[in-house]
Design an enzyme around this catalytic site. Structure first.
Site, PDB file in Angstrom:
ATOM      1  N   LYS A 186    -117.903  71.504 -53.759  1.00 24.95           N
ATOM      2  CA  LYS A 186    -117.508  71.100 -55.110  1.00 24.95           C
ATOM      3  C   LYS A 186    -118.713  70.642 -55.939  1.00 24.95           C
ATOM      4  CE  LYS A 186    -112.903  71.419 -55.497  1.00 24.95           C
ATOM      5  NZ  LYS A 186    -112.398  72.620 -56.180  1.00 24.95           N
TER       6      LYS A 186
ATOM      7  N   ASP B 122    -112.725  70.256 -49.356  1.00 31.30           N
ATOM      8  CA  ASP B 122    -113.632  70.178 -50.513  1.00 31.30           C
ATOM      9  C   ASP B 122    -114.718  69.142 -50.230  1.00 31.30           C
ATOM     10  OD1 ASP B 122    -111.791  71.757 -52.402  1.00 31.30           O
ATOM     11  OD2 ASP B 122    -110.485  70.137 -51.735  1.00 31.30           O
TER      12      ASP B 122
ATOM     13  N   ASP C  42    -100.557  75.235 -49.676  1.00 28.47           N
ATOM     14  CA  ASP C  42    -100.187  73.847 -49.395  1.00 28.47           C
ATOM     15  C   ASP C  42     -99.080  73.792 -48.344  1.00 28.47           C
ATOM     16  OD1 ASP C  42    -101.959  73.091 -51.335  1.00 28.47           O
ATOM     17  OD2 ASP C  42    -100.461  72.327 -52.758  1.00 28.47           O
TER      18      ASP C  42
ATOM     19  N   HIS D 213    -111.287  66.229 -53.383  1.00 33.90           N
ATOM     20  CA  HIS D 213    -111.091  67.361 -54.284  1.00 33.90           C
ATOM     21  C   HIS D 213    -111.571  67.065 -55.693  1.00 33.90           C
ATOM     22  CE1 HIS D 213    -109.069  69.877 -57.253  1.00 33.90           C
ATOM     23  NE2 HIS D 213    -109.286  70.841 -56.380  1.00 33.90           N
TER      24      HIS D 213
ATOM     25  N   HIS E 113    -104.510  74.556 -47.165  1.00 31.63           N
ATOM     26  CA  HIS E 113    -105.238  74.075 -48.344  1.00 31.63           C
ATOM     27  C   HIS E 113    -105.302  72.553 -48.370  1.00 31.63           C
ATOM     28  CE1 HIS E 113    -105.343  73.380 -52.882  1.00 31.63           C
ATOM     29  NE2 HIS E 113    -106.449  74.062 -52.633  1.00 31.63           N
ATOM     30  N   ARG E 114    -106.471  71.999 -48.151  1.00 35.07           N
ATOM     31  CA  ARG E 114    -106.694  70.541 -48.084  1.00 35.07           C
ATOM     32  C   ARG E 114    -105.854  69.904 -46.976  1.00 35.07           C
ATOM     33  NH1 ARG E 114    -105.644  69.247 -54.520  1.00 35.07           N
ATOM     34  NH2 ARG E 114    -106.514  71.208 -55.281  1.00 35.07           N
TER      35      ARG E 114
ATOM     36  N   GLU F  37    -115.211  74.331 -49.007  1.00 30.66           N
ATOM     37  CA  GLU F  37    -115.525  74.561 -50.415  1.00 30.66           C
ATOM     38  C   GLU F  37    -116.519  73.514 -50.901  1.00 30.66           C
ATOM     39  OE1 GLU F  37    -112.299  74.587 -53.305  1.00 30.66           O
ATOM     40  OE2 GLU F  37    -113.782  74.469 -54.908  1.00 30.66           O
TER      41      GLU F  37
ATOM     42  N   GLU G 211    -108.816  74.370 -44.988  1.00 29.71           N
ATOM     43  CA  GLU G 211    -109.637  74.345 -46.193  1.00 29.71           C
ATOM     44  C   GLU G 211    -109.954  72.910 -46.577  1.00 29.71           C
ATOM     45  OE1 GLU G 211    -110.291  74.739 -50.741  1.00 29.71           O
ATOM     46  OE2 GLU G 211    -108.937  73.421 -49.631  1.00 29.71           O
TER      47      GLU G 211
HETATM   48  O1  G3P Z   1    -109.499  77.312 -51.537  1.00 28.81           O
HETATM   49  C1  G3P Z   1    -109.666  77.481 -52.888  1.00 28.81           C
HETATM   50  C2  G3P Z   1    -108.979  76.483 -53.725  1.00 28.81           C
HETATM   51  O2  G3P Z   1    -108.971  75.262 -53.082  1.00 28.81           O
HETATM   52  C3  G3P Z   1    -109.638  76.374 -55.033  1.00 28.81           C
HETATM   53  O3  G3P Z   1    -109.011  75.495 -55.866  1.00 28.81           O
HETATM   54  O4  G3P Z   1    -109.030  73.366 -57.055  1.00 28.81           O
HETATM   55  O5  G3P Z   1    -107.680  73.618 -55.007  1.00 28.81           O
HETATM   56  O6  G3P Z   1    -110.144  73.458 -54.847  1.00 28.81           O
HETATM   57  P1  G3P Z   1    -108.965  73.910 -55.680  1.00 28.81           P
HETATM   58 CA    CA Z   2    -110.537  73.661 -52.627  1.00 27.94          CA
END
Ligand code: G3P
Ligand code: CA
Length: 770
Positions: free
Chosen positions: A547, A472, A670, A485, A443-444, A545, A470
């Site tokens: 945004k 954004d 994370d 993000h 995640h990120r 993702e 992942e």
């Molecule tokens: O991968 C989905 C998740 O990232 C969604 O929430 O706010 O972390 O982008 P957020």
């Molecule tokens: Ca995300």
């Protein structure tokens, strides 16, 4: 565009989305009286009918219509119409409703019923402007404490259009309520027992809405009991394996007594009649009802309408259609988008190009699953498909060895004519057996160790062995795609301001590492292009993702220009954006991000699971729900129906382990390192062993430690046998031959992940003792 090929094939049918219900006649019976009949025609502008009053906000008659106006959700507009007969709560309440405006698609309007104290508490039938949202339609209580309690939601087939009128209707009878849109039943509940009578009303929330032709009629009839959800979660062969494949009985199985999830029916038209596995299709569908999920295998083109007719005649709404011809799947889904699709692939051995083609065909046809014979499957192929959101069903399992092999390939389903083998195989694995470590999305990047959404963080994710990375994406003021993000750069960089108000040049001046830790000083905010180029051609999937709205085409253009369409998976919280993505790039995996609460009762949980899967299927998206949205029955429901999904965002060991134990696949976290430090799979050097009585053999199994590279390590193991027949004795890693016969011997490796112990178990070694 994705749906072009459908158009010439069929004239559309629209009955697909309605719930089949006994229709209640809207004519007024002799013993029922009209209590309100209001068209607002004789009422002067600014006034209200007698006995109606504004409880809060703005509401008045304007040009022969009732208009409620609310500028924001904190300032609702509400009107109550006091009824002459306070004791009557059994009524049919109807009104035309038209959205004039809404501050955003989540805002709503409602008709209120059984209102108490000419104010609250009350029930309401609420309709969001974005009616196609998962909670676009609601049955809600405004409680005695003046708070919301939403107990039933549903989605409508489309968003309500502005300036278009929709007829809303509520039938309230004792604790039973039915809510309709244009005659279609959308909510059917027995949950209205708190207030059995009361006034009616209207409400706007962040919207301006017109109401007209209000009619309230007493209702002396009975509503039938709410049909049981009818949602099927077939109980399958018992096993201690986590995330065991679902079992699909092949067409040669003739009795449906074995514990499997689905039954595969080979469907064809002969002399104008529809057959399934040689019997009449309708009979077969009726036979399976409430027992197993029908999976219809269709290769004959031109019978799609007849298939859908049979499904309607037998009220079969939970069904999957598989075909090697993707046109057949798209035709079927055009007739009813709630039918799940699956591709059947039976060509020669799979090379990389074939795999890419499967991914494209599966997604382009609105499917989420591919069915492949055992001989074409390898663990690498299954991994490739999983990582691109394709669920894999393997065909085989005629022998015990084949069955165990299928299990170890990591398939999500086993299609077999010998389900008894699978039943036995399932029983042979010990507590907390994990066949393969789940794929994991970073995640990120790895924000637990490096600044989020920076190249250094992504590189760390890759090096740790993340299966997906992942990120954004947003657009700068001057139209460039960058990674960030938040809407602003404030939290993660040394600058301030909204991303869409800064130029690329300005954003590139910022430091995206220093705030995390000085040692990361100098990290830049990456452009989307940099992110893509960093991983181009590497064995990793990028989970992108969006945004922002409106960047869909630009994102796809950049991915295409890097030649990376086989390396990306898309997702967004904006369903409309993902629907557009499905038009622009239907061959890609596309996910819908959302959160919802978990219902309390088992029946409500099943209904909710069905609603979500129907929603994903209708919109052709994977259900990338927050992990708090996900529960064991939902996971099983998806697995039995060939659905892949990704779930976010794991930041604590305990919920992470709990959800994996429930069978969750596709965590987004994370803490990639928490999963990737664990082995993937356990492999034995042999599948068969011959031993003479009195002899011994030592087994040296290895663990595969990476999905990405062919790397194996020696790990601590021990043997166990599932047979208690005295043929062998196992001791540590040694098999001792005791008496003539055969026995299955497994290797087990116990390891710690997320502070809990898990078992990796190999395929069995078939030992023959002479
Ligand atoms: O991968 C989905 C998740 O990232 C969604 O929430 O706010 O972390 O982008 P957020
Ligand atoms: Ca995300």
């Amino acid at each position: 565009m994705k749906h072009h090929s459908w158009r010439h094939l069929f004239v559309t049918s629209t009955l697909a989305l309605s719930i089949v219900v006994p229709q209640i006649s809207s004519e007024v019976k002799a013993n029922e009286k009209v209590m309100v009949n209001e068209s607002f025609d004789g009422i002067q502008n600014g006034a209200l009918p007698n006995g109606w009053k504004v409880v809060e906000g703005q509401g008045k008659v304007q040009d022969g219509k009732l208009v409620l106006s609310s500028a924001s959700s904190s300032k609702p507009a509400r009107i109550v119409a006091a009824l002459p007969d306070d004791n009557n709560g059994n009524y049919v309440f109807e009104a035309d409703m038209t959205f004039i405006s809404a501050v955003e698609d989540t805002r709503w309007a409602s008709i209120i019923y059984r209102a108490q104290n000419e104010n609250y508490p009350y029930y309401q039938f609420a309709v969001r402007r974005g009616t196609s949202a998962l909670n676009g339609l609601e049955f809600a209580e405004r409680t005695e404490k003046n708070a919301w309690n939403v107990t039933e939601t549903n989605f409508y087939k489309e968003n309500f259009e502005y300036n278009k009128s929709y007829r809303l209707k509520v039938i309230a009878s004792k604790n039973r309520v039915q809510q309709y849109v244009n005659g279609e039943l959308v909510v059917d509940t027995a949950g209205a027992s708190k207030w059995l009578n009361g006034d009616i009303g209207f409400q706007a929330n962040g919207s301006t809405v017109q109401y007209d032709n209000v009619k309230l009629t007493s209702f002396s009839g009975e509503l039938p009991p709410v049909p049981s959800s009818g949602v099927l979660l077939p109980e399958e062969a018992p096993t201690k394996m986590i995330n065991a494949p679902t079992l699909i009985e092949g067409p040669a199985v003739t009795n449906y007594n074995v514990k499997t999830g689905s039954a595969l029916l080979k469907v064809e038209n002969r002399d104008g009649k529809m057959y399934a596995n040689g019997k009449l299709l309708n009979d077969q569908l009726n036979l399976l009802k409430a027992k197993k999920i029908p999976v219809l295998h269709i290769e004959q083109a031109g019978i799609e309408e007849a298939v859908v007719a049979a499904l309607n005649e037998t009220s079969t709404s939970d069904v999957q259609v598989v075909s090697s011809n993707k046109e057949i799947i798209t035709s079927i889904k055009k007739l009813n988008p709630r039918i799940r699709g699956g591709l059947f692939y039976d060509n020669s051995a799979l090379n990389k190009h074939d795999l890419q083609q499967i991914v494209e065909d599966v997604h382009e046809s609105g499917s989420k699953m591919v069915m492949l014979p055992l001989k074409q499957l390898t663990a690498d192929n299954v991994y490739y498909l999983h990582n691109r959101m394709v669920s894999v069903w393997g065909i085989g399992g005629d022998t015990m060895a084949d069955t165990h092999e299928l299990i170890h390939l990591g398939v999500d389903g086993i299609v077999t004519n010998q389900p008894a083998n699978a039943v036995k195989a399932f029983s042979q694995y010990p507590e907390k057996t994990i066949i393969q470590r789940p794929i994991v999305a970073a995640h990120r990047g790895v924000p637990s160790q490096t600044p989020e959404n920076t190249i250094i963080s992504y590189k760390m994710a890759f090096d740790l062995g993340a299966d997906q990375i992942e990120t954004d994406v947003q657009r700068t003021k001057d139209g460039h795609l960058v990674i960030m993000h938040d809407n602003t750069v404030d939290r993660t960089t040394n600058g301030t301001g909204a991303v869409d108000q800064l130029t690329l040049e300005e954003i590139r001046q910022l430091d995206a590492g220093i705030k995390y830790d000085e040692k990361f000083t100098g990290e830049k905010v990456p452009t989307f292009k940099e992110f893509l180029q960093e991983f181009k051609g590497k064995d990793v999937v990028l989970l992108v993702e969006l945004k922002d709205h409106g960047i869909e085409q630009q994102v796809i253009d950049e991915i295409k220009s890097e030649g990376m369409m086989d390396q990306v998976s898309m997702q967004s919280f904006y369903l409309d954006s993902m629907q557009l993505m499905n038009e622009i790039a239907p061959e890609l995996p596309i996910g819908y991000l959302f959160s919802a609460s978990v219902p309390g009762t088992i029946d409500a949980k099943l209904k909710n699971a069905k609603k979500m899967v129907d929603y994903g299927t209708t919109n052709d998206v994977t259900l990338n729900a927050s992990y708090g949205t996900v529960y064991a029955e939902f996971i099983k429901y998806m697995r039995q129906r060939g659905q892949m999904s990704m779930h976010w965002t794991f930041r604590g060991e305990e919920p992470f382990a709990d959800k994996l134990k429930e069978g969750l696949i596709g965590p987004i976290t994370d803490y990639t390192q928490w999963l990737t430090a664990s082995p993937i799979q356990l492999e034995t050097p042999i599948k068969k062993l011959n031993l003479n009585v009195g002899k011994a053999h030592e087994v040296q199994a290895k663990a595969k430690v990476s999905y990405r590279v062919d790397q194996r390590e020696n790990v601590e193991t021990e043997l166990f046998t599932a047979d208690d027949n005295g043929v062998v004795r196992v001791n540590g890693n040694t098999i001792e031959a005791v008496a003539p016969g055969t026995a299955q011997v497994f290797v087990k490796h116990t390891f710690t992940m997320l502070s809990e112990e898990w078992n990796l178990v190999s395929e069995p070694i078939e030992v023959t003792v002479k």
